[in-house]
Design an enzyme around this catalytic site. Structure first.
Site, PDB file in Angstrom:
ATOM      1  N   LYS A  55      60.317 -40.566 115.616  1.00  0.00           N
ATOM      2  CA  LYS A  55      60.078 -39.178 114.540  1.00  0.00           C
ATOM      3  C   LYS A  55      59.872 -38.623 115.727  1.00  0.00           C
ATOM      4  CE  LYS A  55      60.110 -41.752 110.371  1.00  0.00           C
ATOM      5  NZ  LYS A  55      59.699 -42.788 109.400  1.00  0.00           N
TER       6      LYS A  55
ATOM      7  N   CYS B 186      71.635 -41.568 106.411  1.00  0.00           N
ATOM      8  CA  CYS B 186      70.692 -41.629 105.121  1.00  0.00           C
ATOM      9  C   CYS B 186      71.717 -41.201 103.804  1.00  0.00           C
ATOM     10  CB  CYS B 186      69.462 -40.871 105.371  1.00  0.00           C
ATOM     11  SG  CYS B 186      68.718 -40.425 103.758  1.00  0.00           S
TER      12      CYS B 186
ATOM     13  N   SER C 106      64.813 -35.877  98.122  1.00  0.00           N
ATOM     14  CA  SER C 106      65.703 -35.474  97.651  1.00  0.00           C
ATOM     15  C   SER C 106      65.746 -35.117  96.552  1.00  0.00           C
ATOM     16  CB  SER C 106      67.008 -36.405  97.911  1.00  0.00           C
ATOM     17  OG  SER C 106      67.151 -37.694  96.874  1.00  0.00           O
TER      18      SER C 106
HETATM   19  N1  LIG Z   1      62.479 -41.062  97.589  1.00  0.00           N
HETATM   20  C1  LIG Z   1      63.132 -40.724  98.767  1.00  0.00           C
HETATM   21  C2  LIG Z   1      63.895 -41.736 100.261  1.00  0.00           C
HETATM   22  C3  LIG Z   1      63.985 -40.881 100.811  1.00  0.00           C
HETATM   23  C4  LIG Z   1      64.746 -42.477 102.207  1.00  0.00           C
HETATM   24  O1  LIG Z   1      64.111 -43.704 101.586  1.00  0.00           O
HETATM   25  N2  LIG Z   1      65.169 -42.104 103.305  1.00  0.00           N
HETATM   26  C5  LIG Z   1      64.924 -42.677 104.821  1.00  0.00           C
HETATM   27  C6  LIG Z   1      66.058 -42.520 105.172  1.00  0.00           C
HETATM   28  S1  LIG Z   1      67.419 -43.146 103.798  1.00  0.00           S
HETATM   29  C7  LIG Z   1      63.224 -42.660 105.169  1.00  0.00           C
HETATM   30  O2  LIG Z   1      63.540 -41.590 106.011  1.00  0.00           O
HETATM   31  N3  LIG Z   1      62.794 -44.062 105.916  1.00  0.00           N
HETATM   32  C8  LIG Z   1      61.883 -44.035 106.624  1.00  0.00           C
HETATM   33  C9  LIG Z   1      62.103 -44.551 107.251  1.00  0.00           C
HETATM   34  O3  LIG Z   1      62.937 -45.076 107.894  1.00  0.00           O
HETATM   35  O4  LIG Z   1      61.463 -44.193 108.100  1.00  0.00           O
HETATM   36  C10 LIG Z   1      64.112 -39.004  98.643  1.00  0.00           C
HETATM   37  O5  LIG Z   1      65.034 -38.721  97.403  1.00  0.00           O
HETATM   38  O6  LIG Z   1      64.002 -38.445  99.963  1.00  0.00           O
END
Ligand SMILES: N[C@@H](CCC(=O)N[C@@H](CS)C(=O)NCC(=O)O)C(=O)O
Length: 232
Positions: free
Chosen positions: A45, A18, A71
């Site tokens: 999860k 990620c 983040s």
């Molecule tokens: N806007 C969020 C985006 C975080 C994000 O998209 N994380 C992804 C992994 S890189 C995630 O957990 N997606 C959920 C999934 O794959 O179910 C941040 O900046 O923290």
């Protein structure tokens, strides 16, 4: 690990690939703050994760067990609580750096569009959009080595993970016309050798990313299948 109970004051709940997790890991490293990294499988999860991550996304920072998600929010919290500051002191400059952090998130979305493109035409369209975004960056960069000059800032923490994708993607095609982007290229190199950026992922990151890309129903997956990893 099967619970959210923190063993360390700061726990970064993570996923190995990620880029948003990497931002937070880079900021923690730049500030010399010890933390425990707890990787989870986003395809399965765990319940404890869903309890601390309202959107079901990584990263989450557990601060003495209290979750902070998103983040950018995590990075801002760390900048408010730990020296050295990674944002400029001047309010306008600080706002502009936050703007370019958002730009970095838009570039990440384009990279997602690239690796999900179903066919070669869509792949090329996403590649052209990426080149256009990096061309915009070329016009705002100074003499470097970092985004704002000699000091490493939060914008650098955002773009280290962006450029890292291309260490793998460049082996699969010329998606971004780097030779036309010398300032971006120099910035990319400076970030690639910054210890905080290097250490934000596991050593097997390139292999994991190739496996992730190959598993998608996409034009890029077909290119991964037909190519050997760099150095092989
Ligand atoms: N806007 C969020 C985006 C975080 C994000 O998209 N994380 C992804 C992994 S890189 C995630 O957990 N997606 C959920 C999934 O794959 O179910 C941040 O900046 O923290």
């Amino acid at each position: 690990m099967t619970s959210a109970s923190p063993a360390a004051p700061l726990v970064l709940v993570s996923h190995a690939l990620c880029p948003y997790v990497q931002r937070a890991a880079i900021v923690l490293a730049e500030k010399g703050v010890p933390f425990e990294r707890r990787d989870i499988d986003l395809a399965h999860k765990p319940d404890w994760f869903l309890q601390v991550s309202p959107l079901g996304k990584t990263p989450v920072l557990l601060v003495h067990g209290q979750p902070v998600f998103e983040s950018a929010v995590i990075c801002e919290y760390l900048d408010e609580t730990h020296a050295p500051a990674l944002h400029p002191h001047d309010a306008l400059q600080r706002a502009q750096h936050r703007s370019w952090m958002e730009f970095g998130s838009a570039v990440l979305n384009l990279i997602g569009g690239l690796y999900n493109a179903p066919d070669e035409a869509a792949l090329q369209a996403r590649a052209d959009e990426l080149t256009a975004r990096f061309t915009q960056l070329e016009s705002v960069l100074g003499d470097g080595p970092y985004f704002g000059g000699t000091a490493f800032t939060m914008v650098d923490a955002v773009f280290g993970p962006v450029f890292r994708y291309f260490d793998v993607l460049d082996d699969l095609g010329e998606f971004v016309r780097w030779p036309a982007l010398p300032r971006v290229g120099a910035w990319r190199q400076a970030l690639a050798s910054r210890p905080s950026v290097v250490q934000a992922v596991r050593p097997d990151y390139p292999a994991l990313l190739r496996r992730f890309l190959q598993a998608r129903p996409s034009a890029l997956a077909r290119r991964v299948a037909g190519s050997a990893p760099a150095g092989a």
